[in-house]
Design a protein around this motif. Structure first.
Motif, PDB file in Angstrom:
ATOM      1  N   MET A   1       0.819  -1.192   0.000  1.00 53.21           N
ATOM      2  CA  MET A   1       0.000   0.000   0.000  1.00 53.21           C
ATOM      3  C   MET A   1       0.866   1.261   0.000  1.00 53.21           C
ATOM      4  O   MET A   1       0.539   2.226  -0.664  1.00 53.21           O
ATOM      5  N   ASN A   2       1.952   1.242   0.769  1.00 48.97           N
ATOM      6  CA  ASN A   2       2.859   2.394   0.795  1.00 48.97           C
ATOM      7  C   ASN A   2       3.460   2.652  -0.581  1.00 48.97           C
ATOM      8  O   ASN A   2       3.633   3.805  -0.985  1.00 48.97           O
ATOM      9  N   ASP A   3       3.801   1.570  -1.304  1.00 48.87           N
ATOM     10  CA  ASP A   3       4.359   1.717  -2.650  1.00 48.87           C
ATOM     11  C   ASP A   3       3.327   2.341  -3.590  1.00 48.87           C
ATOM     12  O   ASP A   3       3.672   3.180  -4.420  1.00 48.87           O
ATOM     13  N   LEU A   4       2.072   1.916  -3.454  1.00 50.51           N
ATOM     14  CA  LEU A   4       0.994   2.450  -4.289  1.00 50.51           C
ATOM     15  C   LEU A   4       0.813   3.946  -4.023  1.00 50.51           C
ATOM     16  O   LEU A   4       0.728   4.743  -4.963  1.00 50.51           O
ATOM     17  N   LEU A   5       0.772   4.336  -2.770  1.00 54.81           N
ATOM     18  CA  LEU A   5       0.603   5.747  -2.425  1.00 54.81           C
ATOM     19  C   LEU A   5       1.808   6.578  -2.863  1.00 54.81           C
ATOM     20  O   LEU A   5       1.642   7.711  -3.333  1.00 54.81           O
ATOM     21  N   ALA A   6       3.003   6.020  -2.753  1.00 55.54           N
ATOM     22  CA  ALA A   6       4.208   6.728  -3.211  1.00 55.54           C
ATOM     23  C   ALA A   6       4.172   6.924  -4.730  1.00 55.54           C
ATOM     24  O   ALA A   6       4.525   8.004  -5.233  1.00 55.54           O
ATOM     25  N   ALA A   7       3.739   5.907  -5.450  1.00 55.71           N
ATOM     26  CA  ALA A   7       3.635   6.019  -6.910  1.00 55.71           C
ATOM     27  C   ALA A   7       2.576   7.068  -7.282  1.00 55.71           C
ATOM     28  O   ALA A   7       2.784   7.880  -8.191  1.00 55.71           O
ATOM     29  N   TRP A   8       1.449   7.056  -6.572  1.00 61.04           N
ATOM     30  CA  TRP A   8       0.386   8.039  -6.805  1.00 61.04           C
ATOM     31  C   TRP A   8       0.929   9.456  -6.588  1.00 61.04           C
ATOM     32  O   TRP A   8       0.745  10.335  -7.426  1.00 61.04           O
TER      33      TRP A   8
ATOM     34  N   ALA B   1     -12.196   7.864  -3.479  1.00 63.35           N
ATOM     35  CA  ALA B   1     -10.739   7.746  -3.295  1.00 63.35           C
ATOM     36  C   ALA B   1     -10.297   6.282  -3.325  1.00 63.35           C
ATOM     37  O   ALA B   1      -9.295   5.950  -3.973  1.00 63.35           O
ATOM     38  N   ILE B   2     -11.030   5.425  -2.645  1.00 62.10           N
ATOM     39  CA  ILE B   2     -10.679   4.003  -2.612  1.00 62.10           C
ATOM     40  C   ILE B   2     -10.777   3.397  -4.015  1.00 62.10           C
ATOM     41  O   ILE B   2      -9.886   2.668  -4.457  1.00 62.10           O
ATOM     42  N   THR B   3     -11.852   3.724  -4.714  1.00 64.49           N
ATOM     43  CA  THR B   3     -12.038   3.205  -6.070  1.00 64.49           C
ATOM     44  C   THR B   3     -10.961   3.745  -7.012  1.00 64.49           C
ATOM     45  O   THR B   3     -10.414   3.006  -7.837  1.00 64.49           O
ATOM     46  N   MET B   4     -10.633   5.038  -6.866  1.00 66.74           N
ATOM     47  CA  MET B   4      -9.608   5.625  -7.715  1.00 66.74           C
ATOM     48  C   MET B   4      -8.260   4.955  -7.483  1.00 66.74           C
ATOM     49  O   MET B   4      -7.543   4.652  -8.439  1.00 66.74           O
ATOM     50  N   LEU B   5      -7.911   4.704  -6.234  1.00 70.45           N
ATOM     51  CA  LEU B   5      -6.645   4.013  -5.955  1.00 70.45           C
ATOM     52  C   LEU B   5      -6.654   2.590  -6.508  1.00 70.45           C
ATOM     53  O   LEU B   5      -5.639   2.111  -7.003  1.00 70.45           O
ATOM     54  N   GLY B   6      -7.804   1.938  -6.415  1.00 67.89           N
ATOM     55  CA  GLY B   6      -7.922   0.598  -6.995  1.00 67.89           C
ATOM     56  C   GLY B   6      -7.724   0.626  -8.503  1.00 67.89           C
ATOM     57  O   GLY B   6      -6.989  -0.204  -9.060  1.00 67.89           O
ATOM     58  N   LEU B   7      -8.377   1.570  -9.163  1.00 68.08           N
ATOM     59  CA  LEU B   7      -8.191   1.733 -10.611  1.00 68.08           C
ATOM     60  C   LEU B   7      -6.741   2.071 -10.935  1.00 68.08           C
ATOM     61  O   LEU B   7      -6.155   1.505 -11.863  1.00 68.08           O
ATOM     62  N   TYR B   8      -6.185   2.981 -10.159  1.00 72.05           N
ATOM     63  CA  TYR B   8      -4.795   3.398 -10.382  1.00 72.05           C
ATOM     64  C   TYR B   8      -3.846   2.217 -10.276  1.00 72.05           C
ATOM     65  O   TYR B   8      -2.912   2.093 -11.062  1.00 72.05           O
ATOM     66  N   SER B   9      -4.095   1.329  -9.320  1.00 73.15           N
ATOM     67  CA  SER B   9      -3.219   0.169  -9.150  1.00 73.15           C
ATOM     68  C   SER B   9      -3.276  -0.766 -10.367  1.00 73.15           C
ATOM     69  O   SER B   9      -2.337  -1.508 -10.620  1.00 73.15           O
ATOM     70  N   GLN B  10      -4.381  -0.692 -11.120  1.00 73.00           N
ATOM     71  CA  GLN B  10      -4.548  -1.569 -12.276  1.00 73.00           C
ATOM     72  C   GLN B  10      -4.132  -0.921 -13.597  1.00 73.00           C
ATOM     73  O   GLN B  10      -3.578  -1.595 -14.472  1.00 73.00           O
TER      74      GLN B  10
END
Length: 130
Positions: free
Chosen positions: A1-8, A55-64
């Motif tokens: 999760m930290n990696d995802l937020l850092a990439a965002w 926000a949760i959905t956007m992060l989920g989409l972003y991860s994909q």
């Protein structure tokens, strides 16, 4: 999760300065103030729920799919019903009498501006602008 937020955060940092400021404004008005006003206003609880689900959905989409115009779909899905709900309750806002009523005006304005960008981005993505 930290990696995802850092990439965002890294992708957001590459956006124009006005986009970064706009994201900060949305977080403050739709996230921060809605927490405060959710103690006294049902409208604020709806805004907070829409903000969090978006926000949760956007992060989920972003991860994909990464940083893409399609990310606006999260706002379209969750913020459109919130905006419609708020507008249907405008006779209860009490703008002149309460701080929470004044906040609702800010929230509606913020949601409307954001959704103009989001609908435009999603339509452009559908039409091939990636």
């Amino acid at each position: 999760m930290n990696d995802l937020l850092a990439a965002w955060q890294s992708d957001v940092a590459r956006q124009p300065q006005w986009v970064q400021h706009w994201l900060d404004i949305m977080v403050i008005i739709l996230g921060g103030f809605s927490i405060v006003f959710s103690l006294v206003r049902v409208e604020a609880r709806w805004v907070l729920a829409g903000f969090m689900l978006g926000a949760i959905t956007m992060l989920g989409l972003y991860s994909q799919i990464g940083y893409s115009r399609l990310l606006g779909l999260a706002h379209v899905i969750f913020w459109t019903p919130v905006l419609v709900y708020l507008l249907r309750r405008r006779d209860r806002w009490r703008v002149k009498e309460t701080w929470s009523g004044k906040w609702i005006i800010l929230a509606v304005t913020t949601l409307t501006i954001s959704l103009v960008f989001d609908y435009t981005d999603v339509i452009r993505w559908v039409l091939g602008a990636r």
